[in-house]
Write a protein that holds these residues in place. Structure first.
Motif, short mmCIF file in Angstrom:
data_model
loop_
_atom_site.label_atom_id
_atom_site.label_comp_id
_atom_site.label_asym_id
_atom_site.label_seq_id
_atom_site.Cartn_x
_atom_site.Cartn_y
_atom_site.Cartn_z
N GLU A 156 105.64 37.26 67.25
CA GLU A 156 105.56 36.54 68.52
C GLU A 156 104.12 36.54 69.04
OE1 GLU A 156 107.17 37.43 72.80
OE2 GLU A 156 108.86 37.45 71.38
N PHE A 157 103.48 37.70 68.92
CA PHE A 157 102.09 37.79 69.35
C PHE A 157 101.21 36.86 68.53
CE2 PHE A 157 97.76 39.24 68.95
CZ PHE A 157 97.38 39.33 70.28
N PHE A 158 101.42 36.87 67.22
CA PHE A 158 100.59 36.06 66.31
C PHE A 158 100.62 34.59 66.75
CE2 PHE A 158 100.17 33.30 62.61
CZ PHE A 158 98.92 33.68 62.15
N THR A 159 101.79 34.09 67.06
CA THR A 159 101.92 32.70 67.50
C THR A 159 101.09 32.47 68.78
OG1 THR A 159 104.12 32.64 66.56
CG2 THR A 159 103.60 30.91 68.15
N ALA A 160 101.19 33.40 69.72
CA ALA A 160 100.42 33.27 70.97
C ALA A 160 98.92 33.32 70.68
CB ALA A 160 100.81 34.39 71.94
N PHE A 161 98.51 34.19 69.76
CA PHE A 161 97.09 34.32 69.40
C PHE A 161 96.58 33.01 68.80
CE2 PHE A 161 93.57 35.56 66.56
CZ PHE A 161 92.78 36.31 67.43
N MET A 162 97.37 32.43 67.92
CA MET A 162 96.95 31.18 67.27
C MET A 162 96.90 30.02 68.26
SD MET A 162 96.21 32.28 64.36
CE MET A 162 95.87 30.88 63.30
N ASN A 163 97.80 30.05 69.27
CA ASN A 163 97.84 28.96 70.26
C ASN A 163 96.94 29.22 71.46
OD1 ASN A 163 99.76 27.78 68.67
ND2 ASN A 163 101.48 28.66 69.81
N GLY A 164 96.34 30.40 71.53
CA GLY A 164 95.50 30.72 72.68
C GLY A 164 96.28 30.96 73.96
N ARG A 165 97.58 31.29 73.82
CA ARG A 165 98.41 31.57 75.00
C ARG A 165 98.31 33.05 75.37
NH1 ARG A 165 99.61 28.38 78.53
NH2 ARG A 165 101.54 29.48 79.02
N LEU A 166 97.09 33.48 75.64
CA LEU A 166 96.78 34.88 75.93
C LEU A 166 95.67 34.90 76.96
CD1 LEU A 166 96.06 35.99 72.29
CD2 LEU A 166 97.98 36.80 73.64
N SER A 167 95.47 36.05 77.58
CA SER A 167 94.33 36.18 78.48
C SER A 167 93.05 35.89 77.70
CB SER A 167 94.28 37.58 79.06
OG SER A 167 95.02 37.60 80.27
N TYR A 168 92.20 35.08 78.29
CA TYR A 168 90.93 34.62 77.71
C TYR A 168 91.11 33.54 76.66
CZ TYR A 168 88.71 38.12 80.53
OH TYR A 168 88.28 38.85 81.60
N GLY A 169 92.33 33.05 76.51
CA GLY A 169 92.54 31.89 75.65
C GLY A 169 92.32 32.17 74.18
N SER A 170 92.03 31.12 73.46
CA SER A 170 91.92 31.20 72.00
C SER A 170 90.59 31.82 71.57
CB SER A 170 92.04 29.79 71.42
OG SER A 170 91.44 29.72 70.15
N TYR A 171 90.67 32.82 70.69
CA TYR A 171 89.44 33.41 70.15
C TYR A 171 88.69 32.37 69.32
CZ TYR A 171 86.44 36.85 67.70
OH TYR A 171 85.37 37.55 67.19
N PHE A 172 89.42 31.49 68.66
CA PHE A 172 88.77 30.45 67.85
C PHE A 172 87.95 29.52 68.74
CE2 PHE A 172 92.58 31.90 65.66
CZ PHE A 172 92.04 32.30 64.45
N ASP A 173 88.54 29.11 69.88
CA ASP A 173 87.80 28.26 70.82
C ASP A 173 86.56 28.98 71.34
OD1 ASP A 173 89.77 26.40 70.52
OD2 ASP A 173 90.70 26.73 72.48
N HIS A 174 86.74 30.27 71.66
CA HIS A 174 85.63 31.09 72.16
C HIS A 174 84.47 31.05 71.14
CE1 HIS A 174 83.91 34.96 73.87
NE2 HIS A 174 83.57 35.13 72.61
N LEU A 175 84.80 31.21 69.87
CA LEU A 175 83.76 31.22 68.84
C LEU A 175 83.13 29.83 68.68
CD1 LEU A 175 85.56 33.43 66.14
CD2 LEU A 175 83.63 34.12 67.59
N VAL A 176 83.95 28.79 68.74
CA VAL A 176 83.42 27.42 68.62
C VAL A 176 82.44 27.15 69.76
CG1 VAL A 176 84.06 24.97 68.86
CG2 VAL A 176 85.38 26.47 67.33
N GLU A 177 82.81 27.56 70.97
CA GLU A 177 81.94 27.32 72.13
C GLU A 177 80.64 28.10 72.00
OE1 GLU A 177 82.30 25.04 74.51
OE2 GLU A 177 84.06 24.44 73.36
N TRP A 178 80.72 29.35 71.59
CA TRP A 178 79.50 30.15 71.47
C TRP A 178 78.63 29.68 70.32
CZ3 TRP A 178 76.96 32.35 75.00
CH2 TRP A 178 77.63 32.87 76.11
N ASN A 179 79.26 29.15 69.28
CA ASN A 179 78.47 28.64 68.16
C ASN A 179 77.52 27.52 68.59
OD1 ASN A 179 77.77 28.44 65.28
ND2 ASN A 179 78.72 26.42 65.50
N LYS A 180 77.94 26.79 69.64
CA LYS A 180 77.09 25.70 70.14
C LYS A 180 75.79 26.23 70.75
CE LYS A 180 81.02 22.73 71.28
NZ LYS A 180 81.95 22.40 72.37
#
Ligand code: A3P
Length: 291
Positions: A156-180
């Motif tokens: 259940e957690f894994f699904t939330a992690f992949m969808n960014g349904r967690l505090s601070y949202g998606s780690y993948f999005d965070h990395l994409v934004e910082w990569n810019k």
């Protein structure tokens, strides 16, 4: 689940720690050119990095142990919680009273940070950790911390992690934004894994970046003081009842006991879709730590 978190610009935040008003007020925060800014998604090792950088900075400034404690006391008295986005909106006014150099820690992506972070000469150190260990660490953290929602299972957690349904949202999005922002010379990236592999080399890079000068013998002393064991032992004093939750395992690669084959492949695909070929991906050595 929804009472524990609120949504701000599409990202969830812990409601007992932050608020939309604080995140709004943050926009007008004025960075100083000598601010030492530390950024990392939750569970990338931010408490460890904070301790390391405080040691490096105070050694450079030649503070005594007493003076270091005093700085932490002033932050407590002014009710400046140790994350920029935590606390009441008035904290940013109170932060003006902090003496330089301020060490500022946040989990936020760049588009939620004040413009002054990027317009001043302040330097930003970005901490990254492989997404699989970050997920496992965050899973335990969510389930142990009363301020965050619990998950019935890893799946259940894994699904939330992949969808960014967690505090601070998606780690993948965070990395994409910082990569810019990666070509900005005032931003340096360091990884949890490289600090684990050779902390002295990592600390020398950090010291050079912020312009801290230390003697050769300072480094092994700081390694000892900031070891997982040392920080865990002191954690009741430094982090109160959250000590045991924050200092869990402190190793690289424990994701292997959690991810199913399908989850593993899904994470690899997602990482590659989001970050393949980027400088940040190269810095993270995904293929070394996630295979
Ligand atoms: P694990 O849950 O994998 O053990 P954060 O501080 O950003 O919340 O990150 C917490 C993670 O950093 C936890 O990972 C924690 O154990 C690890 N950590 C904390 N202090 C550490 C240290 N001194 N050395 C190595 N890892 C540390």
């Amino acid at each position: 689940l929804e009472d524990l978190q609120f949504s701000y610009k599409g990202i969830l935040f812990p409601a007992t720690l932050s608020s939309p008003e604080t995140l709004e007020a943050l926009k007008s925060f004025e960075a100083r050119s000598d601010d030492v800014i530390l950024i990392g998604y939750p569970k990338t090792g931010t408490n460890w990095l904070d301790e390391i950088v405080r040691e490096l900075e105070s050694t450079d400034a030649k503070y005594t142990e007493e003076e270091m404690k005093e700085t932490i006391n002033v932050e407590k008295e002014l009710q400046i919680f140790p994350r920029l986005e935590f606390g009441d909106p008035g904290k940013f006014e109170r932060m003006k009273k902090l003496p330089s150099r301020r060490i500022i820690l946040t989990h936020l992506p760049p588009h939620l940070l004040p413009r002054s972070f990027f317009q001043s000469k302040a330097k930003i150190l970005l901490l990254v950790r492989n997404p699989k260990d970050t997920a496992v660490s965050y899973y335990h953290f969510n389930n142990n911390l009363p301020m965050l929602p619990s998950f019935a299972s890893w799946d259940e957690f894994f699904t939330a992690f992949m969808n960014g349904r967690l505090s601070y949202g998606s780690y993948f999005d965070h990395l994409v934004e910082w990569n810019k922002c990666i070509d900005n010379e005032r931003i340096m990236v360091i990884s949890y894994e490289e600090l684990k592999e050779n902390q002295i080399v990592g600390m020398k890079k950090i010291a050079a970046f912020f312009g801290f000068s230390l003697s050769e013998e300072d480094f092994p002393r700081i390694v000892k003081k900031t070891s997982f064991q040392a920080m865990k032992e002191k954690s009741k004093e430094t982090h109160g009842k959250f000590g045991d939750i924050l200092f869990r395992k402190g190793v690289v690669g424990s994701w292997r006991g959690y991810f199913s084959k399908a989850q593993n492949e899904e994470t690899d695909r997602k990482f590659h879709d989001c970050l393949r070929g980027t400088k940040l991906a190269a810095r993270m050595k995904y293929d070394v730590y996630c295979k």
